[in-house]
Motif scaffolding. Structure first.
Motif, PDB file in Angstrom:
ATOM      1  N   LEU A 155     -42.999 -42.100  16.404  1.00  0.00           N
ATOM      2  CA  LEU A 155     -43.667 -42.799  17.511  1.00  0.00           C
ATOM      3  C   LEU A 155     -43.298 -44.279  17.504  1.00  0.00           C
ATOM      4  N   ILE A 156     -43.312 -44.885  16.348  1.00  0.00           N
ATOM      5  CA  ILE A 156     -42.979 -46.311  16.237  1.00  0.00           C
ATOM      6  C   ILE A 156     -41.551 -46.566  16.734  1.00  0.00           C
ATOM      7  N   ASP A 157     -40.613 -45.716  16.317  1.00  0.00           N
ATOM      8  CA  ASP A 157     -39.214 -45.907  16.701  1.00  0.00           C
ATOM      9  C   ASP A 157     -39.006 -45.685  18.192  1.00  0.00           C
ATOM     10  N   ARG A 178     -41.351 -36.671  18.498  1.00  0.00           N
ATOM     11  CA  ARG A 178     -40.130 -36.708  17.695  1.00  0.00           C
ATOM     12  C   ARG A 178     -38.916 -37.005  18.569  1.00  0.00           C
ATOM     13  N   LEU A 179     -38.873 -36.370  19.752  1.00  0.00           N
ATOM     14  CA  LEU A 179     -37.716 -36.480  20.637  1.00  0.00           C
ATOM     15  C   LEU A 179     -37.736 -37.718  21.522  1.00  0.00           C
ATOM     16  N   GLY A 180     -38.924 -38.316  21.687  1.00  0.00           N
ATOM     17  CA  GLY A 180     -39.079 -39.326  22.725  1.00  0.00           C
ATOM     18  C   GLY A 180     -39.185 -38.688  24.091  1.00  0.00           C
ATOM     19  N   ALA A 181     -39.689 -37.431  24.136  1.00  0.00           N
ATOM     20  CA  ALA A 181     -39.850 -36.694  25.390  1.00  0.00           C
ATOM     21  C   ALA A 181     -41.239 -36.951  25.967  1.00  0.00           C
ATOM     22  N   THR A 182     -41.572 -36.261  27.052  1.00  0.00           N
ATOM     23  CA  THR A 182     -42.856 -36.424  27.730  1.00  0.00           C
ATOM     24  C   THR A 182     -43.671 -35.149  27.572  1.00  0.00           C
TER      25      THR A 182
END
Length: 515
Positions: free
Chosen positions: A7-9, A225-229
């Protein structure tokens, strides 16, 4: 690495991207990150320490998602609790894991109050600014209060072999058991699953399953993890509203359980391809009947369908590559990436293809054990092929074909002995589900003075003209005589667990007593 780092990344790399969509709020990644950091700081100020257990007792809402990552950022272990949990069970969990805090909602405060009276106090936050009377309940801190001020990182010294989550099993037999999963465990599981699902950072995943159910929870974890929605809905009670949501948001991934599939297939007004944005459907909790797989593929021709098998103790075991569906519709596939799955006999020796035995799982996603329950841990985690490891004995019977594809036979303790023969309920249920007039069915054994046990079927009809004799004739055409149900009872619905899985135990309790 520790899982909150994803989440931070992603907040740093894609700050303005939408992370979470709920009925009340949409959160960008930077907002999600900031709110969880603020809550983590508040938890820390109020005494939550590294490796403490914190209960997240909420329905599917943005506060639940923020709470899960806040607990991780505080260095603690989150335990998601289904919002339908009653006070006595909640009290047991509070006492069993010695919860340091409960993050909940105003509407659930009566249950929490009763549980605390039974178990003793735990620190308490409430996820709504006020109760219905406009006041924060006594003994609680308003959630909004915890989100005030500049977020300060909590320095806790945690590492990736610390416990990330403690998931209590449904407790269908005896008291619920807490499954211990480290950050490394959930990193391995989520990485493997997103690999074979071919997930991408631009996926939009819709989840109607409870976050307290590991299948629902992992939709959140994998999206972050993926930066998905993630589109988070509370239930599938109104399918047409969910379908409209899928169209509005351009959803690409839709995780199902068999009861949801049965609801969809009973709807008569759906045209093939009516949800064109979907890239994939997935199913677990129980195997989809082959007849349901075929009809789902007709309805969703542009989506890949993943039939999967797993259990809380390792999250996921197997998946069937969609290109294998035509050749092996009854299979739950092969081991997920970076996992080994094999079938053994009662002595733990591997069996040849076609021979039933217990499925064993070897991999980095296998649980650490059950919280403070050595006896149950030793039954499930046993010495593996190498001296340095333990492997997971699932308690489920499988057999493999010559190419290594696995087929679920049944729970070891579900096997019915009738007329001296052994019957796997799953085999009979598959035949029942192949009848177009049957929406759902569950099979169990009932005591019989002559047979030992008789085969009984509880059936939900989609064709109300269907009779018990019709069903028995259908089964007689496809099954050996000893496998044909002797008793058929019709139900409006089948009893289910909190996670929506048909419960064989509860079904047995509803059977009419034999005369």
């Amino acid at each position: 690495m520790r899982f909150e780092q994803f989440l931070i990344d992603n907040a740093a790399a894609h700050a303005a991207k939408t992370a979470l969509i709920t009925d009340r709020k949409r959160l960008r990644y930077d907002e999600f990150d900031r709110l969880s950091s603020q809550l983590a700081a508040s938890l820390s100020r109020n005494g939550v320490k590294r490796n403490d257990r914190v209960l997240v007792f909420m329905d599917n809402c943005w506060e639940a998602a923020v709470s899960i990552f806040a607990v991780l950022k505080a260095g603690a272990t989150f335990s998601p609790i289904n919002s339908s949990t009653k006070a006595d069970k909640l009290a047991y969990i509070i006492g069993d894991c010695e919860a340091a805090a409960i993050l909940t909602q105003a509407k659930l405060m009566p249950v929490v109050g009763d549980a605390r009276a039974l178990a003793g106090d735990a620190m308490l936050f409430v996820a709504s600014t006020a109760a219905p009377n406009g006041q924060v309940p006594a003994g609680a801190t308003a959630f909004d209060t915890c989100l005030e001020g500049e977020p300060q990182p909590v320095v806790h010294g945690g590492i990736d072999v610390d416990l990330a989550m403690l998931i209590y099993t449904s407790g269908s037999t005896g008291r619920p058991k807490g499954v211990m999963m480290t950050h490394r465990n959930i990193d391995a599981a989520s990485g493997s699953i997103t690999t074979y699902l071919r997930n991408q950072h631009d996926d939009i995943i819709l989840n109607v399953l409870p976050l307290a159910f590991d299948y629902g929870l992992y939709q959140l974890l994998m999206a972050v993890r993926l930066g998905a929605t993630l589109v988070l809905e509370k239930s599938f009670a109104f399918p047409h509203a969910i379908f409209e949501r899928i169209r509005e948001e351009g959803v690409t991934g839709f995780p199902l359980v068999p009861t949801m599939a049965a609801m969809i297939l009973q709807m008569r007004d759906l045209e093939p391809g009516f949800l064109p944005s979907l890239r994939y459907l997935s199913n677990t909790a129980a195997a989809l009947p082959p007849a349901h797989i075929a009809r789902l593929r007709e309805l969703f021709p542009g989506a890949r369908l993943y039939s999967m098998y797993g259990l809380t103790e390792c999250k996921r075991c197997t998946y069937l590559p969609p290109e294998e569906l035509d050749r092996r519709p009854g299979s739950v596939g092969i081991a997920i990436p970076n996992t080994e799955a094999f079938v053994v006999d009662d002595e733990g020796k591997r069996v040849p293809p076609g021979v039933p035995g217990e499925l064993v799982i070897r991999g980095p996603h296998v649980m650490q054990g059950y919280w403070r329950n050595d006896a149950s841990t030793e039954r499930m985690l046993r010495p593996g092929p190498h001296p340095w490891e333990k492997v997971l004995y699932t308690g489920d019977l499988f057999q493999a074909d010559a190419e290594g594809f696995l087929y679920f036979v049944g729970r070891k303790d579900d096997i019915i002995k009738t007329r001296g023969e052994k019957v796997a309920p799953k085999e009979v249920e598959t035949v029942l589900h192949s009848h177009p007039g049957i929406a759902e069915a569950v099979v169990l054994g009932v005591p019989d003075p002559v047979l030992g046990h008789a085969i009984a079927a509880l059936v939900v009809r989609s064709d109300q003209t269907l009779s018990d004799k019709d069903i028995i004739r259908h089964c007689s055409r496809h099954l050996e005589d000893f496998m044909v149900p002797k008793v058929v009872e019709f139900r409006i619905e089948l009893p289910k667990t909190d996670t929506g899985k048909v419960s064989r135990r509860l079904a047995a309790e509803t059977m009419e007593p034999a005369e």
